[in-house]
Design a protein around this motif. Sequence first.
Motif, PDB file in Angstrom:
ATOM      1  N   LEU A 248       0.838  -1.197   0.000  1.00 28.66           N
ATOM      2  CA  LEU A 248       0.000   0.000   0.000  1.00 28.66           C
ATOM      3  C   LEU A 248       0.869   1.240   0.000  1.00 28.66           C
ATOM      4  CD1 LEU A 248      -2.704  -0.908   2.685  1.00 28.66           C
ATOM      5  CD2 LEU A 248      -2.549  -1.592   0.284  1.00 28.66           C
TER       6      LEU A 248
ATOM      7  N   PRO B 140      -1.898   7.142   2.044  1.00 34.93           N
ATOM      8  CA  PRO B 140      -2.836   8.105   1.482  1.00 34.93           C
ATOM      9  C   PRO B 140      -2.165   9.489   1.406  1.00 34.93           C
ATOM     10  CG  PRO B 140      -3.436   7.505   3.752  1.00 34.93           C
ATOM     11  CD  PRO B 140      -2.278   6.651   3.363  1.00 34.93           C
TER      12      PRO B 140
ATOM     13  N   TRP C 143      -5.157   8.930  -1.665  1.00 36.43           N
ATOM     14  CA  TRP C 143      -5.389   8.169  -2.893  1.00 36.43           C
ATOM     15  C   TRP C 143      -6.498   8.861  -3.683  1.00 36.43           C
ATOM     16  CZ3 TRP C 143      -6.485   4.319   1.403  1.00 36.43           C
ATOM     17  CH2 TRP C 143      -5.284   3.830   1.955  1.00 36.43           C
ATOM     18  N   HIS C 144      -6.215   9.078  -4.960  1.00 35.96           N
ATOM     19  CA  HIS C 144      -7.203   9.704  -5.836  1.00 35.96           C
ATOM     20  C   HIS C 144      -7.987   8.632  -6.583  1.00 35.96           C
ATOM     21  CE1 HIS C 144      -5.019  13.373  -5.043  1.00 35.96           C
ATOM     22  NE2 HIS C 144      -3.904  12.851  -5.521  1.00 35.96           N
TER      23      HIS C 144
ATOM     24  N   ALA D 149      -0.453   9.892  -4.621  1.00 33.79           N
ATOM     25  CA  ALA D 149      -0.208  11.322  -4.761  1.00 33.79           C
ATOM     26  C   ALA D 149       0.626  11.645  -5.992  1.00 33.79           C
ATOM     27  CB  ALA D 149       0.473  11.849  -3.494  1.00 33.79           C
TER      28      ALA D 149
ATOM     29  N   LEU E  72      -9.156  10.306  -1.035  1.00 32.98           N
ATOM     30  CA  LEU E  72      -9.331   9.743   0.307  1.00 32.98           C
ATOM     31  C   LEU E  72      -8.059   9.995   1.106  1.00 32.98           C
ATOM     32  CD1 LEU E  72     -10.873   8.044   2.387  1.00 32.98           C
ATOM     33  CD2 LEU E  72     -10.153   6.000   1.146  1.00 32.98           C
ATOM     34  N   HIS E  73      -8.235  10.672   2.252  1.00 33.25           N
ATOM     35  CA  HIS E  73      -7.067  11.112   3.028  1.00 33.25           C
ATOM     36  C   HIS E  73      -6.802  10.267   4.264  1.00 33.25           C
ATOM     37  CE1 HIS E  73      -6.116  14.856   0.908  1.00 33.25           C
ATOM     38  NE2 HIS E  73      -7.397  14.846   0.604  1.00 33.25           N
ATOM     39  N   GLY E  74      -7.829   9.573   4.782  1.00 30.81           N
ATOM     40  CA  GLY E  74      -7.655   8.808   6.001  1.00 30.81           C
ATOM     41  C   GLY E  74      -8.989   8.718   6.703  1.00 30.81           C
TER      42      GLY E  74
ATOM     43  N   ARG F 222      -8.651  13.077 -10.516  1.00 29.96           N
ATOM     44  CA  ARG F 222      -7.234  13.041 -10.832  1.00 29.96           C
ATOM     45  C   ARG F 222      -6.737  11.649 -11.204  1.00 29.96           C
ATOM     46  NH1 ARG F 222      -4.427  16.456  -6.073  1.00 29.96           N
ATOM     47  NH2 ARG F 222      -2.619  15.744  -7.264  1.00 29.96           N
ATOM     48  N   ALA F 223      -7.650  10.682 -11.324  1.00 29.20           N
ATOM     49  CA  ALA F 223      -7.197   9.316 -11.609  1.00 29.20           C
ATOM     50  C   ALA F 223      -7.555   8.885 -13.024  1.00 29.20           C
ATOM     51  CB  ALA F 223      -7.768   8.353 -10.568  1.00 29.20           C
TER      52      ALA F 223
ATOM     53  N   TRP G 157      -1.916 -11.050   6.296  1.00 23.48           N
ATOM     54  CA  TRP G 157      -1.709  -9.726   6.898  1.00 23.48           C
ATOM     55  C   TRP G 157      -2.048  -9.716   8.371  1.00 23.48           C
ATOM     56  CZ3 TRP G 157      -0.844  -4.752   4.276  1.00 23.48           C
ATOM     57  CH2 TRP G 157      -0.273  -4.943   3.007  1.00 23.48           C
TER      58      TRP G 157
ATOM     59  N   TRP H  13      -3.904   5.280  10.202  1.00 24.72           N
ATOM     60  CA  TRP H  13      -5.058   5.699   9.406  1.00 24.72           C
ATOM     61  C   TRP H  13      -5.719   6.957   9.985  1.00 24.72           C
ATOM     62  CZ3 TRP H  13      -6.554   5.456   4.782  1.00 24.72           C
ATOM     63  CH2 TRP H  13      -7.887   5.661   4.411  1.00 24.72           C
ATOM     64  N   LEU H  14      -5.766   7.042  11.309  1.00 19.78           N
ATOM     65  CA  LEU H  14      -6.383   8.214  11.945  1.00 19.78           C
ATOM     66  C   LEU H  14      -5.313   9.275  12.205  1.00 19.78           C
ATOM     67  CD1 LEU H  14      -8.750   6.479  14.530  1.00 19.78           C
ATOM     68  CD2 LEU H  14      -9.116   7.028  12.116  1.00 19.78           C
TER      69      LEU H  14
END
Lengths: 266, 266, 266, 266
Positions: free
Chosen positions: A22, A25, A27-28, A74, A258-260, B142-143, D121, D195-196
């Motif tokens: 992975l 983030p 992610w676009h 990004a 998506l940022h988190g 953007r993807a 995982w 993630w947070l």
Amino acid sequence: MIDQGLSGYSLPLSPSGRSSMLTPPPWHFSGDILMVDYRVNPEAAAAFLPPGLSPGSDPGAAAAVFAQWQWTSADGAELADPQRAQFGEFLLLLACEFRGEQLARCPYAWVDRSVPLVRGWLQGMPKQFGEIHQTRPASVGRAGPRISPGGRLAGSLSVLGRRVAEAAVTLRAEAAEPPRLHTVPLAHNRVIPPWLPDEKPVSELVASVVDGVEFSPVWSGDAELTLFDDLPADLADLRALAPISVGQGHYFSYAETLHGGRALES
Amino acid sequence: MIDQGLSGYSLPLSPSGRSSMLTPPPWHFSGDILMVDYRVNPEAAAAFLPPGLSPGSDPGAAAAVFAQWQWTSADGAELADPQRAQFGEFLLLLACEFRGEQLARCPYAWVDRSVPLVRGWLQGMPKQFGEIHQTRPASVGRAGPRISPGGRLAGSLSVLGRRVAEAAVTLRAEAAEPPRLHTVPLAHNRVIPPWLPDEKPVSELVASVVDGVEFSPVWSGDAELTLFDDLPADLADLRALAPISVGQGHYFSYAETLHGGRALES
Amino acid sequence: MIDQGLSGYSLPLSPSGRSSMLTPPPWHFSGDILMVDYRVNPEAAAAFLPPGLSPGSDPGAAAAVFAQWQWTSADGAELADPQRAQFGEFLLLLACEFRGEQLARCPYAWVDRSVPLVRGWLQGMPKQFGEIHQTRPASVGRAGPRISPGGRLAGSLSVLGRRVAEAAVTLRAEAAEPPRLHTVPLAHNRVIPPWLPDEKPVSELVASVVDGVEFSPVWSGDAELTLFDDLPADLADLRALAPISVGQGHYFSYAETLHGGRALES
Amino acid sequence: MIDQGLSGYSLPLSPSGRSSMLTPPPWHFSGDILMVDYRVNPEAAAAFLPPGLSPGSDPGAAAAVFAQWQWTSADGAELADPQRAQFGEFLLLLACEFRGEQLARCPYAWVDRSVPLVRGWLQGMPKQFGEIHQTRPASVGRAGPRISPGGRLAGSLSVLGRRVAEAAVTLRAEAAEPPRLHTVPLAHNRVIPPWLPDEKPVSELVASVVDGVEFSPVWSGDAELTLFDDLPADLADLRALAPISVGQGHYFSYAETLHGGRALES
């Protein structure tokens, strides 16, 4: 860097960190969405909500969503290899509320690539593996619908060689606004199953943090939706979310970054 | 009906004839095409032409073509199930001529579904099985690239777990006309390998009979094309068709209806 | 060589002939077979026999066969790449007779790789594409049956994301001889669909010519077999071949070398 | 049960808990293993060890392992559907040590099904998605090796349409004991990416807890191993683990039951 000499945002860890499956983030995402509004038994929907979420003002409102996505990190690197950048998705959404905030709960989701699957688990989205297919509109010829009145698009989900869901939408007119369940944040439970002795299961209620949302014009029309009955035992609970009535269908393109996550604290 | 009580356009034969894997033509196709013009060694190209075909006025002209298709039979039934109606394709084209008629020869082609593969063999088109991926343009987010100057689209072909070809096109401007090798009929050899004792191989030179051709506006620009070197033995001859120079790339939608073949008689 | 300067046993033709997707026979096969004897309505079976074949002395005798194969050409080259050498197969067999010779007719077959699919069409075997899975016996541990009394093996076929057939066999004892329908030649119709104007369909009754047959010890036992009802339109005729009773099941390894065909002349 | 009214060992949570994609351990595994001992640059191997692990007494000892598995949960239910119970795997192992205990570190692993991928995982095993193929021995015919001197087995891994690794083993004789790197516990890092906001990455050193280990007789012989050079950027670090010499190869069946993990505390 996670450890001296071994790093990565996720597994696999490696000396340079570049082997991480992975990317971190943001992610676009840009995708084409085939969506059907429908209604489920409100009690069945409530039984799929974790503590902290309530059915809200429209109990039983639900949606089935097919999507064909492209995504990139990004730096945009994944777009150079479409095999890496594309995936299909099918998910269900249930209307819900957290302290007055309108949200959507995703009880089931399927994707057809492993990176979005694992990325889903990181954020609490219950993505499993399925085969997902969705009509592409055409601008020429007789082997695809136009995005105009009468255009008909279909989607299908199969899991382990069994057809699980099908939908079709016949476009009628451009809609004034996007379908509501596609405009609210998703509320997930980040679940970490216990693995070590005496480890307690972790389940944390979170919402997705998204920006850069864009909708193309939304076309809506008549819809059909089937959730099949003949499913393996692990999908028995899914049957409780079968449609009691089917509403409008929609087709549109959609983008987000998506940022988190953010905690939904009780 | 082929036999009393057992019928079908193709195998499998069945009492009603409905089990035929292939529906009879006409077949309608609508697709999105990523195409790169390039040049091969003219002698290498000539070595891939059967007796009756000559290199014509532009020896060494070639193209690599990625396509994402939908297809349907005369009654349109396949469109209801996108898993059935969609396939990806990659093929090479070589400029050639038959008695003054401009044609294109397809020395190699790959598809990712079995029905178009077998349909190819019926018409003499040498379709094999591959994994084919191609960038989808996006209208939001953007993807994905826009169909406008600077938009960049890529394609890839893998065969038996090996990358065989990659291409990328950066769009510059709308073209005045479609790329020439996509406007001429294809010349194939219908080959029936011998199976019974003393059976002679059959190889019949034919051209495709097509109508309903439609092109969307064609966007053209700079292109890259790679045919990889590290291939299994059965693809050794393919290396002779590697680019000696790469020309323009193109992106467009295309439709046709395929009705059958006509003999190119010597 | 088919043409001066362009050769191959099958498409694709190329200068060296090495690009041919099919190698010429003989082809060697070694496989593990899960087979269920069953009975169909004798009239339904007869309706799947072409002119020249009769039901013979045991009308309604049928079998469902799952197989996991490895194959190779005369020189053994394919075995170096297991991705190339392996495929799964599911087929049905109906007892039949040609002028007193006991044969089996294969009305439907599915494989999961393209080379055996096209090779099937060459010989008149109606192979289509499916997903095929079959239990592997184990010699250690708890995640696989032993080849001994009580060992249970299962098989499944899915086509275009729908489960079409399932079988299971619980082994009881070693059998005295192989199951009869796996010991007789297969009778096929080589069908060449018409493609050129005024071309007549060709349908030629042939039988497979095989030697090098080897059976491992055959284990037999109780069997279950399901042909599912909820199938797409092209498989509607298949339902007529659903079991009216289910007999013994069998598990064994099997090898043969396929050399070509012989005409069954009327 | 994780939450009142919503339960499951893993996502997806559901009212009955039966929708959990992962069943809780123990998980039983039975598989066929093709393994090649080899040596890597000891410094490269050390760079793949997290703090707490040291190279131990045999720095640079490594192995490449192909496996075809069946697995099942405690109740054996998955064995009824081989599509669910089977998967292929390829992984690398590096010799290492924790406070004097001999262990193996798995820097990279690939599987071809999603359930074992996610299960990896959970336990800290860096499983990604790949295409994995492996020769099956045969007891009859010419299309498969015997488990006897001269028998030759091959394996291949492809990732996103590129060949990443190949191995082949020519059997010579039965070995006195199993290959050492297949007899020691695996040491993993359970990694939970942040993630947070303000969340710290978690990386916990653990070892697998396994019992019920069984080996069939082990056959050993000459081996070949190739890790390909032409890999995408995320696999660049993998090249450091290419063989500097190749040792013996092995073929055997293996079983274990995986119960969970134990912390390797520093």
